[in-house]
Write a protein that holds these residues in place. Structure first.
Motif, PDB file in Angstrom:
ATOM      1  N   THR A  17       0.690  -1.257  -0.197  1.00 45.89           N
ATOM      2  CA  THR A  17      -0.045   0.202  -0.196  1.00 45.89           C
ATOM      3  C   THR A  17       1.066   1.280  -0.082  1.00 45.89           C
ATOM      4  O   THR A  17       0.515   2.179  -0.822  1.00 45.89           O
ATOM      5  CB  THR A  17      -0.993  -0.060   1.392  1.00 45.89           C
ATOM      6  N   ALA A  18       2.051   1.413   0.898  1.00 50.09           N
ATOM      7  CA  ALA A  18       2.995   2.421   0.730  1.00 50.09           C
ATOM      8  C   ALA A  18       3.656   2.493  -0.598  1.00 50.09           C
ATOM      9  O   ALA A  18       3.861   3.906  -0.877  1.00 50.09           O
ATOM     10  CB  ALA A  18       3.767   2.156   1.965  1.00 50.09           C
ATOM     11  N   ARG A  19       3.943   1.389  -1.158  1.00 52.52           N
ATOM     12  CA  ARG A  19       4.642   1.481  -2.336  1.00 52.52           C
ATOM     13  C   ARG A  19       3.776   2.127  -3.404  1.00 52.52           C
ATOM     14  O   ARG A  19       4.051   3.005  -4.390  1.00 52.52           O
ATOM     15  CB  ARG A  19       5.132   0.012  -2.953  1.00 52.52           C
ATOM     16  N   VAL A  20       2.270   1.744  -3.487  1.00 51.32           N
ATOM     17  CA  VAL A  20       1.527   2.139  -4.299  1.00 51.32           C
ATOM     18  C   VAL A  20       1.244   3.761  -4.376  1.00 51.32           C
ATOM     19  O   VAL A  20       1.434   4.413  -5.186  1.00 51.32           O
ATOM     20  CB  VAL A  20       0.172   1.564  -4.289  1.00 51.32           C
ATOM     21  N   ARG A  21       1.236   4.039  -2.940  1.00 50.41           N
ATOM     22  CA  ARG A  21       0.888   5.620  -2.599  1.00 50.41           C
ATOM     23  C   ARG A  21       2.202   6.070  -3.059  1.00 50.41           C
ATOM     24  O   ARG A  21       1.934   7.505  -3.644  1.00 50.41           O
ATOM     25  CB  ARG A  21       0.846   5.819  -1.176  1.00 50.41           C
ATOM     26  N   ALA A  22       3.237   5.930  -2.930  1.00 50.48           N
ATOM     27  CA  ALA A  22       4.715   6.683  -3.034  1.00 50.48           C
ATOM     28  C   ALA A  22       4.596   6.763  -4.881  1.00 50.48           C
ATOM     29  O   ALA A  22       4.840   7.800  -4.969  1.00 50.48           O
ATOM     30  CB  ALA A  22       5.873   5.869  -2.601  1.00 50.48           C
ATOM     31  N   ALA A  23       4.368   5.743  -5.339  1.00 50.52           N
ATOM     32  CA  ALA A  23       4.536   5.727  -6.867  1.00 50.52           C
ATOM     33  C   ALA A  23       3.430   6.687  -7.303  1.00 50.52           C
ATOM     34  O   ALA A  23       3.695   7.475  -8.506  1.00 50.52           O
ATOM     35  CB  ALA A  23       4.214   4.296  -7.517  1.00 50.52           C
ATOM     36  N   VAL A  24       2.265   6.590  -6.851  1.00 52.67           N
ATOM     37  CA  VAL A  24       1.240   7.715  -7.227  1.00 52.67           C
ATOM     38  C   VAL A  24       1.342   8.923  -7.023  1.00 52.67           C
ATOM     39  O   VAL A  24       1.244   9.953  -7.990  1.00 52.67           O
ATOM     40  CB  VAL A  24      -0.107   7.069  -6.748  1.00 52.67           C
ATOM     41  N   LEU A  25       1.886   9.178  -5.849  1.00 56.62           N
ATOM     42  CA  LEU A  25       2.235  10.632  -5.682  1.00 56.62           C
ATOM     43  C   LEU A  25       3.384  11.268  -6.297  1.00 56.62           C
ATOM     44  O   LEU A  25       3.235  12.528  -6.747  1.00 56.62           O
ATOM     45  CB  LEU A  25       2.509  10.867  -4.241  1.00 56.62           C
ATOM     46  N   GLU A  26       4.401  10.335  -6.583  1.00 57.93           N
ATOM     47  CA  GLU A  26       5.658  10.372  -7.659  1.00 57.93           C
ATOM     48  C   GLU A  26       4.882  10.928  -8.964  1.00 57.93           C
ATOM     49  O   GLU A  26       5.419  11.810  -9.594  1.00 57.93           O
ATOM     50  CB  GLU A  26       6.480   9.393  -7.501  1.00 57.93           C
ATOM     51  N   ALA A  27       4.334  10.182  -9.487  1.00 55.37           N
ATOM     52  CA  ALA A  27       3.521  10.386 -10.594  1.00 55.37           C
ATOM     53  C   ALA A  27       2.662  11.671 -10.844  1.00 55.37           C
ATOM     54  O   ALA A  27       2.682  12.361 -11.644  1.00 55.37           O
ATOM     55  CB  ALA A  27       2.537   9.387 -11.294  1.00 55.37           C
ATOM     56  N   MET A  42      -6.333  11.322 -14.020  1.00 51.63           N
ATOM     57  CA  MET A  42      -6.378  10.136 -13.278  1.00 51.63           C
ATOM     58  C   MET A  42      -5.564   9.187 -14.180  1.00 51.63           C
ATOM     59  O   MET A  42      -4.774   8.329 -13.679  1.00 51.63           O
ATOM     60  CB  MET A  42      -7.579   9.918 -12.830  1.00 51.63           C
ATOM     61  N   ASP A  43      -6.126   9.136 -15.235  1.00 58.88           N
ATOM     62  CA  ASP A  43      -5.608   7.894 -16.154  1.00 58.88           C
ATOM     63  C   ASP A  43      -4.010   7.915 -16.458  1.00 58.88           C
ATOM     64  O   ASP A  43      -3.282   7.071 -16.431  1.00 58.88           O
ATOM     65  CB  ASP A  43      -6.334   7.750 -17.374  1.00 58.88           C
ATOM     66  N   ARG A  58     -10.204   4.576  -6.778  1.00 60.38           N
ATOM     67  CA  ARG A  58     -10.858   4.149  -5.584  1.00 60.38           C
ATOM     68  C   ARG A  58     -10.171   4.770  -4.575  1.00 60.38           C
ATOM     69  O   ARG A  58     -11.200   5.347  -3.552  1.00 60.38           O
ATOM     70  CB  ARG A  58     -10.969   2.662  -5.453  1.00 60.38           C
ATOM     71  N   ARG A  59      -8.941   4.939  -4.462  1.00 60.90           N
ATOM     72  CA  ARG A  59      -8.172   5.508  -3.268  1.00 60.90           C
ATOM     73  C   ARG A  59      -8.504   7.177  -3.199  1.00 60.90           C
ATOM     74  O   ARG A  59      -8.669   7.876  -2.370  1.00 60.90           O
ATOM     75  CB  ARG A  59      -6.909   5.113  -3.164  1.00 60.90           C
ATOM     76  N   TRP A  60      -8.260   7.924  -4.186  1.00 58.41           N
ATOM     77  CA  TRP A  60      -8.191   9.256  -4.356  1.00 58.41           C
ATOM     78  C   TRP A  60      -9.229   9.953  -5.006  1.00 58.41           C
ATOM     79  O   TRP A  60      -9.247  10.956  -4.700  1.00 58.41           O
ATOM     80  CB  TRP A  60      -6.792   9.644  -5.099  1.00 58.41           C
ATOM     81  N   ALA A  68      -4.208  16.993  -2.900  1.00 55.30           N
ATOM     82  CA  ALA A  68      -4.512  17.099  -1.713  1.00 55.30           C
ATOM     83  C   ALA A  68      -3.655  16.189  -0.846  1.00 55.30           C
ATOM     84  O   ALA A  68      -2.809  16.555  -0.029  1.00 55.30           O
ATOM     85  CB  ALA A  68      -5.784  16.681  -1.307  1.00 55.30           C
ATOM     86  N   ASP A  69      -3.181  14.980  -1.232  1.00 56.28           N
ATOM     87  CA  ASP A  69      -2.455  13.788  -0.638  1.00 56.28           C
ATOM     88  C   ASP A  69      -1.074  14.380  -0.938  1.00 56.28           C
ATOM     89  O   ASP A  69      -0.088  14.018   0.064  1.00 56.28           O
ATOM     90  CB  ASP A  69      -2.911  12.521  -1.045  1.00 56.28           C
TER      91      ASP A  69
END
Length: 219
Positions: A17-27, A42-43, A58-60, A68-69
């Motif tokens: 979960t943390a890895r996904v969040r880090a990758a998404v925020l980086e992107a 988003m896509d 689903r998450r954001w 915001a995140d």
């Protein structure tokens, strides 16, 4: 506001979960830097992060939710306030941190994108306000310490002092588009500190009340 230009430390070893969040925020930050808030999708964030679109939606929920995140994570990674033992050096450290942040090729563009988004999107505005509120509260502590040391008058409003330091810097960044330099930071500190020592930030409430009473008396 001294924080890294690239997100770091958001991944816990073994935590998917943390890895996904880090990758998404980086992107998200990459997309903001390259395309701005209105070009953020988003896509594209999902594709860039290498995760499923469903996960991101689903998450954001929205791109404002992503921003915001991101701002929350940048606030989490920001350094603590300076504590040099003197208010002038502490305030200069604050001003210099702002200059370094907004002059950074990546982080400065990120801030400008979110500031632009905040003019038309309430959630982006809330995210931006939350980020700055946390940084102002952190740095207001240096003013409280100065009051305790007798360097500034009792009752000095630390948050207002920090706002006064940053305001000219952001004005140049987003309004007049002038260079934001260390010299500008020095000027901002000198003016703000002179006003603080004169008690301007300690008596603002009484002065505001006096103006209000004068207006009411004329009425």
């Amino acid at each position: 506001m001294d924080q890294p230009s690239r997100l770091a430390g958001t991944v816990r070893p073994g935590g998917r979960t943390a890895r996904v969040r880090a990758a998404v925020l980086e992107a998200t930050q990459d997309e903001l830097v390259e395309h701005g808030f209105h070009g953020l999708t988003m896509d594209q964030v999902a594709a860039r992060a290498g995760v499923g679109k469903t996960t991101v939606y689903r998450r954001w929920g929205t791109k404002a939710g992503l921003v915001a995140d991101l701002m929350n994570e940048l606030a989490n990674q920001s350094s603590a306030h300076a504590d040099t033992g003197g208010i002038e050096a502490d305030l200069y450290a604050n001003a210099l941190a702002v200059v370094e942040a907004i002059s950074d090729r990546r982080l400065g563009v990120t801030f400008q994108a979110v500031i632009a988004a905040a003019t038309s999107d309430d959630q982006a505005a809330q995210a931006l306000r939350g980020f700055f509120q946390r940084r102002i509260e952190e740095w207001a502590n240096v003013v409280d310490l100065a009051v305790e040391r007798g360097e500034l008058p009792k009752g000095t409003d630390g948050a207002e002092v920090i706002r006064a330091i940053s305001a000219p810097l952001y004005y140049r960044l987003v309004v007049t588009r002038e260079p934001v330099t260390e010299e500008v930071a020095e000027w901002s500190v000198a003016r703000t500190l002179a006003a603080a020592r004169a008690g301007t930030f300690a008596v603002k409430a009484r002065r505001a009340m006096g103006v209000r009473e004068a207006v009411e008396s004329r009425g």
